[in-house]
Design a protein around this motif. Structure first.
Motif: not given
Ligand SMILES: [Cu+2]
Length: 289
Positions: A154-179
């Motif tokens: 029940f959380v919001y997570t915000f992502r900014y693309p950083g200096k390069d202006g590009k968002f990095g790739r996301l992989d659903a298999n790597l989702v791990s709030p604990a780590t």
């Protein structure tokens, strides 16, 4: 029956006594008074701004408010006229012991008030559609600051693309709030190296912002009252929305979709800051990623 009534009426007129069939005036007076009181109370509640929304912080939100007020005035005028008219009719045509008269209505009056209602509703609809379309379906203004908004129970997570202006790739298999990887950022994608992940949304004043709404599990929502924006986040979709805030401050972001047991505490903050504060926010965040 008719003859009896006529005799009664003639007797009443002759003797000055009311017809024995005549009902009490009290219920009609009470009902008419209650309706008038109800109307006065309703006008007072709206005029005193008991349930007023907080001040808008975008020009688009001001237009939404203007449209809302137009609708409220039109509906309010109809409400007041209808209820006071009802009160008057109840009183005027109360039971006076007369025979009931049957009426089939008045065709011209029917046509008149149906046409007026049609014009009011169509006019408000067309005007409101323009405001809504500018807010919801128009493309973002040029060169917006993009922020990805990911919602999960029940959380919001915000992502900014950083200096390069590009968002990095996301992989659903790597989702791990604990780590510490709640979004599933792929460590092998160089575009994601400078991405900034934060738990609240910080944006500079007077700059167009484009949010990209995502959900990781169920349907959530992004609602900020001061923006007058409310948009669902749907799993499998990236939904853009844009705004340009013109007042520095802190505003609450809430989820308005019943998304599970923890729904009631799903919220975050929108911080509208100066351009300098925004630059230092990005620097600070980049240092702690
Ligand atoms: Cu939610």
């Amino acid at each position: 029956m008719g003859i009896l009534l006529r005799i009664e009426r003639q007797t009443a007129r002759a003797t000055g006594f009311p017809s024995p069939n005549r009902g009490s005036a009290a219920p009609a007076i009470l009902l008419a008074l209650s309706l008038t009181l109800l109307v006065a109370l309703t006008i007072y509640i709206f005029a005193a701004h008991f349930f007023a929304a907080p001040s808008p912080i975008t020009s688009a939100a001001e237009r939404v408010d203007h449209q809302y007020n137009l609708t409220l005035y039109a509906a309010g005028a109809a409400f007041v006229l209808a209820q006071l008219g009802l009160g008057y009719m109840v009183f005027r045509y109360r039971d006076r012991g007369e025979r009931v008269r049957f009426t089939r209505g008045n065709t011209w009056m029917e046509i008149a008030w149906t046409s007026i209602t049609l014009c009011v509703f169509l006019g408000l609809g067309i005007a409101g559609n323009r405001v809504w379309a500018d807010l919801e379906t128009a493309p973002s203004p040029n060169n917006p600051i993009q922020v990805e908004v990911t919602e999960s129970q029940f959380v919001y997570t915000f992502r900014y693309p950083g200096k390069d202006g590009k968002f990095g790739r996301l992989d659903a298999n790597l989702v791990s709030p604990a780590t510490g990887n709640p979004l599933g950022l792929d460590p092998n994608d160089p575009a994601g190296k400078d991405d900034i992940v934060a738990s609240s949304l910080t944006v500079p004043i007077n700059r167009p912002i484009e949010l990209l709404l995502r959900s990781q599990d169920v349907i959530h929502n992004f609602f900020v009252r001061e923006l007058r924006l409310q948009q669902d986040a749907v799993p499998g979709m990236v939904i853009p929305m844009h705004f340009t805030a013109d007042r520095i401050g802190q505003y609450e972001i809430v989820c308005t979709q019943l998304c599970g047991l923890g729904h009631y505490h799903m919220h975050s903050m929108l911080n509208v800051v100066s351009a300098d504060d925004y630059a230092s926010f990005l620097e600070q965040q980049a240092a702690v990623q």
